[in-house]
Design an enzyme around this catalytic site. Sequence first.
Site, PDB file in Angstrom:
ATOM      1  NE  ARG A 139      -1.946  -1.344   3.532  1.00 27.24           N
ATOM      2  CZ  ARG A 139      -1.927  -0.976   4.187  1.00 27.24           C
ATOM      3  NH1 ARG A 139      -3.588   0.423   4.804  1.00 27.24           N
ATOM      4  NH2 ARG A 139      -1.750  -1.418   5.907  1.00 27.24           N
ATOM      5  CG  ASN A 168      -3.815  -3.991   3.652  1.00 31.60           C
ATOM      6  OD1 ASN A 168      -3.389  -4.501   2.476  1.00 31.60           O
ATOM      7  ND2 ASN A 168      -3.194  -4.239   4.394  1.00 31.60           N
TER       8      ASN A 168
END
Length: 90
Positions: free
Chosen positions: A18, A36
């Site tokens: 990320r 996520n």
Amino acid sequence: MRKVRITVEGRVQGVGFRYSTKMVADELGITGVVRNEMDGSVSMEACGEDNAMERFIQRVKESPSPAGKVSNVKVEDDPSIKERKKFIAN
């Protein structure tokens, strides 16, 4: 302006995926959000100019995180995605 919803599967959680995706988005001028998911995948909503978006999608497919490994990417255009001022890693 292209707006896409992207789902990425593989080794994409716990490897800086990320954060690395946010760095790529910032570099290319892409706005949106990455998060996520409970199933181990990573999902994102992204908005940007067509050429920048193509480069962004390609970099995501190659895994922006050196420790990550992408096995599957699903990209869907979605004009209803809300535009954001920056790219957020949730």
